[in-house]
Design a protein around this motif. Structure first.
Motif, short mmCIF file in Angstrom:
data_model
loop_
_atom_site.label_atom_id
_atom_site.label_comp_id
_atom_site.label_asym_id
_atom_site.label_seq_id
_atom_site.Cartn_x
_atom_site.Cartn_y
_atom_site.Cartn_z
N VAL A 191 3.21 -7.75 2.52
CA VAL A 191 4.16 -8.59 3.26
C VAL A 191 4.74 -7.74 4.39
O VAL A 191 5.30 -6.67 4.15
N THR A 192 4.62 -8.24 5.62
CA THR A 192 5.12 -7.52 6.80
C THR A 192 6.35 -8.20 7.37
O THR A 192 6.60 -9.37 7.08
N ASN A 193 7.09 -7.46 8.19
CA ASN A 193 8.28 -8.03 8.84
C ASN A 193 7.94 -8.98 9.97
O ASN A 193 8.65 -9.95 10.20
N LYS A 194 6.88 -8.71 10.70
CA LYS A 194 6.61 -9.52 11.88
C LYS A 194 6.00 -10.87 11.53
O LYS A 194 5.23 -10.99 10.60
N PRO A 220 9.53 -7.51 2.83
CA PRO A 220 8.33 -6.73 3.11
C PRO A 220 8.00 -5.76 1.98
O PRO A 220 8.88 -5.32 1.24
N GLY A 221 6.72 -5.45 1.90
CA GLY A 221 6.26 -4.50 0.89
C GLY A 221 4.82 -4.74 0.54
O GLY A 221 4.19 -5.70 1.01
N THR A 259 7.71 -9.14 -9.06
CA THR A 259 8.20 -9.91 -7.92
C THR A 259 7.79 -11.38 -8.01
O THR A 259 8.57 -12.26 -7.67
N PHE A 260 6.58 -11.64 -8.46
CA PHE A 260 6.14 -13.03 -8.64
C PHE A 260 5.24 -13.13 -9.86
O PHE A 260 4.64 -12.16 -10.31
N ILE A 293 0.53 -11.07 4.82
CA ILE A 293 1.29 -12.19 5.37
C ILE A 293 2.65 -11.67 5.84
O ILE A 293 3.06 -10.58 5.47
N ALA A 294 3.33 -12.47 6.63
CA ALA A 294 4.67 -12.10 7.12
C ALA A 294 5.74 -12.66 6.19
O ALA A 294 5.51 -13.63 5.46
#
Length: 128
Positions: free
Chosen positions: A123-126, A104-105, A85-86, A61-62
């Motif tokens: 997790v992506t930036n875009k 991201p990561g 993180t969660f 996901i972004a």
């Protein structure tokens, strides 16, 4: 005689503890409580927890997008990132929990109740 009264008090205390613990058990629990959630936000995608597996096991996901975890098993499960993180806490049957990605990561996660259950959230930036 003094020790006999201690014995009876110990027996009565043990019975009381057993009765109290059994009174909280129910063969057909009803899910009436609101599921634990971090935010009241619509999910962009869903991970179902079914048959002791995360479906899908790998998800991308972004940043800013929300994934909803829903437990459709009869057993409680969590979605707990290995790096902290969660953490959804325990989800009962049909309970949901949302996580909105903030950075991201790649985040491997497990069910902390059943550590053999594994998934990965990337997790992506875009923006998708």
């Amino acid at each position: 005689m003094k020790y006999i009264s201690y014995f009876f008090i110990a027996i009565a205390s043990a019975l009381l503890v057993i009765l109290l613990s059994l009174s909280s058990c129910s063969p057909n629990p009803k899910t009436t409580s609101q599921p634990p959630q971090t935010r009241q936000q619509t999910a962009d995608t869903t991970v179902k927890i079914r048959n002791f597996k995360f479906e899908p096991a790998n998800l991308a996901i972004a940043v800013g997008k929300t994934v909803q975890f829903i437990n459709v098993d009869e057993e409680p499960h969590t979605a707990t990132a290995m790096d902290g993180t969660f953490n959804s806490k325990a989800l009962d049957t049909n309970q949901t929990w949302n996580y909105t990605a903030t950075k991201p990561g790649t985040y491997p996660y497990i069910c902390s109740v059943h550590p053999f259950m594994k998934g990965t959230l990337t997790v992506t930036n875009k923006k998708n």
